[in-house]
Each structure stands twice: as structure tokens, then as C-alpha cells.
Design an enzyme around this catalytic site. Structure first.
Site, mmCIF file in Angstrom:
data_model
loop_
_atom_site.group_PDB
_atom_site.id
_atom_site.type_symbol
_atom_site.label_atom_id
_atom_site.label_comp_id
_atom_site.label_asym_id
_atom_site.label_seq_id
_atom_site.Cartn_x
_atom_site.Cartn_y
_atom_site.Cartn_z
ATOM 1 N N HIS A 129 0.992 -1.399 0.038
ATOM 2 C CA HIS A 129 0.060 -0.050 0.332
ATOM 3 C C HIS A 129 0.785 1.281 0.362
ATOM 4 O O HIS A 129 -0.140 2.083 0.030
ATOM 5 C CB HIS A 129 -0.566 0.531 1.139
HETATM 6 C C1 UD1 Z 1 -2.259 5.145 5.506
HETATM 7 C C2 UD1 Z 1 -0.989 6.501 5.228
HETATM 8 C C3 UD1 Z 1 -0.126 5.563 5.520
HETATM 9 C C4 UD1 Z 1 -0.159 4.132 6.384
HETATM 10 C C5 UD1 Z 1 -1.734 3.874 5.905
HETATM 11 C C6 UD1 Z 1 -2.540 2.395 6.173
HETATM 12 C C7 UD1 Z 1 -1.090 9.185 5.242
HETATM 13 C C8 UD1 Z 1 -0.026 9.589 4.320
HETATM 14 N N1 UD1 Z 1 -0.849 7.823 5.196
HETATM 15 O O1 UD1 Z 1 -2.508 5.664 3.758
HETATM 16 O O2 UD1 Z 1 1.231 5.943 6.791
HETATM 17 O O3 UD1 Z 1 0.854 2.885 6.254
HETATM 18 O O4 UD1 Z 1 -2.931 5.013 6.023
HETATM 19 O O5 UD1 Z 1 -3.113 2.080 5.756
HETATM 20 O O6 UD1 Z 1 -1.362 8.895 6.227
HETATM 21 N N2 UD1 Z 1 -8.995 4.162 0.510
HETATM 22 C C9 UD1 Z 1 -10.526 3.808 0.285
HETATM 23 N N3 UD1 Z 1 -11.000 3.606 1.598
HETATM 24 C C10 UD1 Z 1 -10.560 3.599 2.785
HETATM 25 C C11 UD1 Z 1 -9.251 4.325 2.648
HETATM 26 C C12 UD1 Z 1 -8.419 4.835 1.572
HETATM 27 O O7 UD1 Z 1 -10.989 3.682 -0.900
HETATM 28 O O8 UD1 Z 1 -11.412 3.542 3.599
HETATM 29 C C13 UD1 Z 1 -8.461 4.312 -0.943
HETATM 30 C C14 UD1 Z 1 -8.966 6.239 -1.483
HETATM 31 O O9 UD1 Z 1 -8.716 6.041 -2.770
HETATM 32 C C15 UD1 Z 1 -8.146 6.852 -0.973
HETATM 33 C C16 UD1 Z 1 -6.384 6.139 -1.442
HETATM 34 O O10 UD1 Z 1 -7.327 4.459 -0.448
HETATM 35 O O11 UD1 Z 1 -7.123 7.907 -2.126
HETATM 36 C C17 UD1 Z 1 -5.017 5.976 0.103
HETATM 37 O O12 UD1 Z 1 -5.810 6.821 1.592
HETATM 38 P P1 UD1 Z 1 -4.153 7.539 2.425
HETATM 39 O O13 UD1 Z 1 -6.076 7.467 3.804
HETATM 40 O O14 UD1 Z 1 -5.273 8.696 1.476
HETATM 41 O O15 UD1 Z 1 -3.744 6.875 2.434
HETATM 42 P P2 UD1 Z 1 -2.291 5.775 2.688
HETATM 43 O O16 UD1 Z 1 -3.040 4.692 1.315
HETATM 44 O O17 UD1 Z 1 -4.577 4.125 2.659
HETATM 45 N N1 UDP Z 2 -3.572 -5.021 8.872
HETATM 46 C C1 UDP Z 2 -4.787 -5.855 8.282
HETATM 47 N N2 UDP Z 2 -5.472 -6.608 7.551
HETATM 48 C C2 UDP Z 2 -4.877 -6.210 6.651
HETATM 49 C C3 UDP Z 2 -3.671 -5.777 6.487
HETATM 50 C C4 UDP Z 2 -2.622 -5.431 7.551
HETATM 51 O O1 UDP Z 2 -5.878 -5.332 10.350
HETATM 52 O O2 UDP Z 2 -5.491 -6.743 5.592
HETATM 53 C C5 UDP Z 2 -3.056 -4.602 9.655
HETATM 54 C C6 UDP Z 2 -1.960 -5.186 10.248
HETATM 55 O O3 UDP Z 2 -1.732 -6.346 11.441
HETATM 56 C C7 UDP Z 2 -1.226 -4.349 11.546
HETATM 57 C C8 UDP Z 2 -1.501 -3.356 10.278
HETATM 58 O O4 UDP Z 2 -3.049 -3.988 9.606
HETATM 59 O O5 UDP Z 2 -0.955 -4.552 12.599
HETATM 60 C C9 UDP Z 2 -1.372 -2.454 9.408
HETATM 61 O O6 UDP Z 2 -1.649 -1.099 8.994
HETATM 62 P P1 UDP Z 2 -0.781 -0.746 7.201
HETATM 63 O O7 UDP Z 2 0.036 -1.709 6.262
HETATM 64 O O8 UDP Z 2 -2.344 -0.723 6.600
HETATM 65 O O9 UDP Z 2 -0.109 0.423 8.034
HETATM 66 P P2 UDP Z 2 1.676 0.640 8.629
HETATM 67 O O10 UDP Z 2 1.571 -0.737 9.587
HETATM 68 O O11 UDP Z 2 2.309 0.363 6.841
HETATM 69 O O12 UDP Z 2 1.334 2.216 8.733
#
Ligand code: UD1
Ligand code: UDP
Length: 361
Positions: free
Chosen positions: A204
């Protein structure tokens, strides 16, 4: 004492769960403020259900957008909630935009704030999370470090006061949920998976998903490996579709919706290896004793690499495939993330936050 915990994204919820339980066990008055950064059921509510987190008191519903839009809206709305609640302390978690907005809102209102997972650094300023970490650390009153490396990183930036090595709350979360996962999750049966017979992949990180060449290299590697389960983050799904990589991928490997925490723990525990660019998943692989192949060139969780349980391969097809097939951990694992009592240590420190000097640096 009133405490406001500010969350918004999946990894924030997981870190909140054990600490919220500890704060409430002590009879502290906790208000949960949810920015709405993540909002799909499987990115959001499932964690509240799986981990027994109380429903948020405030839900800002901000959703997705550019960094400026998202962080700006969060700042505006979180500020309003903090002005209404007047907490004695604010707690923020990790490195998301919700973390930054919560931290800034508290600092401007002169409310003491604590940063859970302080001091992490990738030393890559192109990573949005790295900017968030640096800024949050520099305006927090209490810096709660999961590792010794994190404490050292802060010292190099001149932050030496109010810094505490607490261990990692994700160890607490895992300890709290491991047995529940074993009893409740039937993800292996549902996906007809045999233990140690599949790779588990998550992708991601913006640097991987938003670049067609890198995303293609990763998907080619996963297809080469064949026996892969891939709970797909919505950001990855969006770009896989946009770059025309989705249809072939879902034919060749098991692409599923993101799963809840309990299912994820079982998928991780039973995987033969884990392939990921997630920070939290690298750490969980280490804690569970599963070899990890990391789709990045650097990591904040350097101990997992130094101990020989994690290898950094970047988005490189050959290196991913080769490491997935051949990489074997080399050393004993250590207690580098603590023993699962971080929530207790953090709650003790937060209860005394009024005694900390103002300002993180
Ligand atoms: C965010 C965090 C990242 C974290 C990740 C965990 C920031 C800058 N990044 O990244 O550090 O590792 O969350 O998962 O805060 N979207 C959906 N549904 C949702 C959420 C997101 O469709 O419920 C899609 C949207 O298209 C959105 C994209 O995912 O634009 C990115 O979501 P966003 O929360 O901006 O950043 P993440 O990549 O999820
Ligand atoms: N995780 C989850 N379901 C998934 C993918 C990740 O529960 O499908 C959990 C994972 O076990 C960990 C956390 O999400 O506890 C990590 O979050 P993520 O990878 O979204 O973000 P990051 O840690 O890179 O910020």
C-alpha cells in the site's frame, strides 16, 4: 483527568486498542476522535469490532483527498472538537496524516500531547509519513518510543527531554488478540489454505502503488510465486485497476479485500513467508517468527533486518522472487519491541503529563 485519543487510519486503530483499554481500566475519561481518514468497513469499523475499541465520540468523516486538503480539514475539525472537550492531554499514534493533524491542533491550543511510536525514521523525506513523524515528534510533550533506535534517532535531532522507551503497543495488541484470533477466525478454512503453504502479501506504500513500473514489478513477482494471498488495500486496488494490472493478477493469485485484525493475525502466523511494504506487518512478522521480504529500500524497523528476519528488496521482481524462495532467518529473535506492557507504561506517563516540560525539542 480527560484524555483525547485521535485516530483515523487502520494502523492508528490497532495501536489505540490496548491503550484505550488500559486508560479506561484506570477510570480515566477518554474521548475518541476519529478523523474518518479510513472509512470502508474493512479499513475502519472492523477493527473497532474485532478489538473491542469503544465507538468514537467524534467522527469527522473527512475521507480521502490530497495531503493538503485532508490534513487541513482534519486540523480544522479536530481543533473544534478539542476546543469543545478541553482535554488535559491528547494522544496521537504513529505517522499518518491524522496523527499530524491531531498533534498540530493540540500544540496550537496549548494542550499537552503524547506521541505513541515516537522517534521512528526512514530518513527518506519523500515519504509522507516521514514528514509527519518529524513534525509530530518536534511538537509533542511526551515522546513514547517503541525501540532504543527510536530514542537514539530523537537524540540526533536534539530531542532528549520527555523521551521514554516504553516498548511497542503493537506487542500488547497482538498478545491481547492472539487467542481470540485462534478461536474466532476461520480465514484459513474459508480460503482453503494449509499452514505454511502460502505467501502472504500486502502492498500500500504510495511509492510502490502510484508508480506503474514498480507496481508492475511487484505484481509480476507475486504471479511468479503463484501461491500468494493478497489482502488488497484500496489504494493498491485503485492503481492496479488504473494501470491495467488487476484482471491478470486476480486470475493468478488470491486477491481478497483487506481483512480484520483477527484474520490478519492468523494469515500471518500460518504464512510460509510474508511479503510487504507495511511497517506494522514487518513488525508482526518478526514477533510471530515469520521471515519477511520487504518491498522497500529502507525500513524504520531496522532491528528486524539486523536480527536477520527481514530482508529489504525494494520493488524488484527478481529479488522478490529469489528472497521469497530462498531467504531464511539467521538469528534468534530478541525482545526489541518490549514484553507487551507498553500500554501500562504509556498510561503511567500520560497520567503524569502535566509534570513534563512543554515542547518536544
Ligand atoms: C495511510 C497512511 C499510511 C498508512 C496507511 C495504512 C498517510 C499519509 N498515510 O495511507 O502511513 O500506512 O494509511 O493503511 O496518512 N481508500 C479507500 N477507502 C478507505 C481508505 C482509503 O478507498 O477506507 C483509498 C482512497 O482511494 C484513498 C487512498 O485509498 O485516496 C489512500 O488513502 P489515504 O488514507 O490517503 O492513504 P493510505 O495510502 O491509506
Ligand atoms: N492489517 C490488517 N488487515 C489487512 C492488512 C493489514 O489487519 O488486510 C493490519 C496489520 O496486521 C497491522 C496493521 O494493519 O497490524 C498495519 O497497518 P498498515 O499496513 O495499513 O499500515 P502501516 O503499518 O504500514 O502504517
Amino acid at each position: 483527568m480527560k484524555i483525547a485519543s485521535i485516530v483515523g487510519a487502520r494502523p492508528n486503530f490497532i495501536k489505540l486498542a490496548p491503550l484505550s483499554r488500559e486508560l479506561r481500566r484506570r477510570g480515566l475519561d477518554e474521548v475518541i476522535i476519529h478523523t474518518g481518514q479510513h472509512y470502508n468497513y474493512e479499513m475502519d469499523k472492523i477493527f473497532f469490532d474485532d478489538m473491542g475499541i469503544p465507538a468514537p465520540d467524534y467522527h469527522m468523516g473527512i475521507g480521502s483527498g490530497s495531503h493538503g486538503f485532508q490534513t487541513g480539514e482534519m486540523l480544522r475539525k479536530v481543533e473544534g472538537a478539542l476546543m469543545a472537550e478541553k482535554p488535559d492531554a491528547v494522544i496521537v499514534f504513529g505517522d499518518t496524516n491524522s496523527t499530524l493533524a491531531g498533534s498540530l491542533a493540540a500544540a496550537k491550543l496549548h494542550i499537552k500531547s503524547a506521541h505513541v511510536e515516537a522517534g521512528l525514521r526512514s530518513f527518506d523525506r519523500r515519504m509522507p509519513e516521514e514528514i509527519n513523524r518529524v513534525l509530530v515528534d518536534h511538537c509533542s510533550d511526551l515522546l513514547l518510543c517503541p525501540t532504543r533506535t527510536a530514542v537514539d534517532n530523537l537524540r540526533r535531532e536534539g530531542i532528549t527531554e520527555n523521551v521514554h522507551l516504553t516498548g511497542d503497543v503493537m506487542v500488547d495488541a497482538q498478545k491481547d488478540c492472539e487467542r481470540i484470533a485462534q478461536n474466532k477466525s476461520h480465514i484459513l478454512e474459508d480460503l482453503v489454505l494449509k499452514p505454511k503453504d502460502y505467501y502472504l502479501a500486502t502492498v500500500h506504500r504510495a511509492s510502490n502503488t502510484d508508480d506503474p513500473d514498480k507496481l508492475r514489478a511487484i505484481t509480476e513477482a507475486l504471479k511468479d510465486l503463484k501461491n500468494v494471498v493478497f489482502p488488497c488495500h484500496p489504494r493498491a486496488e485503485k492503481y492496479l485497476r488504473e494501470f491495467g494490472l488487476w484482471d491478470d493478477l486476480i486470475r493468478k493469485i488470491e486477491v481478497i479485500k483487506p481483512v480484520g485484525y483477527l484474520d490478519m493475525l492468523l494469515l500471518e502466523k500460518n504464512a510460509k513467508k510474508i511479503i510487504t511494504d507495511s511497517g506494522g506487518v514487518q513488525k508482526e512478522a518478526y514477533l510471530l517468527g515469520i521471515a519477511c521480504i520487504t518491498l522497500r529500500e529502507e525500513t524504520e524497523w531496522v532491528e528486524t533486518v539486523e536480527d536477520g528476519w527481514n530482508v529489504l528488496v525494494g520493488p524488484n521482481r527478481e529479488k522478490i522472487v529469489m528472497s521469497a524462495r530462498c531467504f531464511e532467518p539467521s538469528h534468534e529473535r530478541q525482545d526489541v519491541f518490549g514484553k507487551g506492557d507498553a500500554s501500562i507504561k504509556i498510561a503511567d506517563l500520560v497520567e503524569n503529563i502535566s509534570h513534563e516540560k512543554s515542547g518536544g525539542s
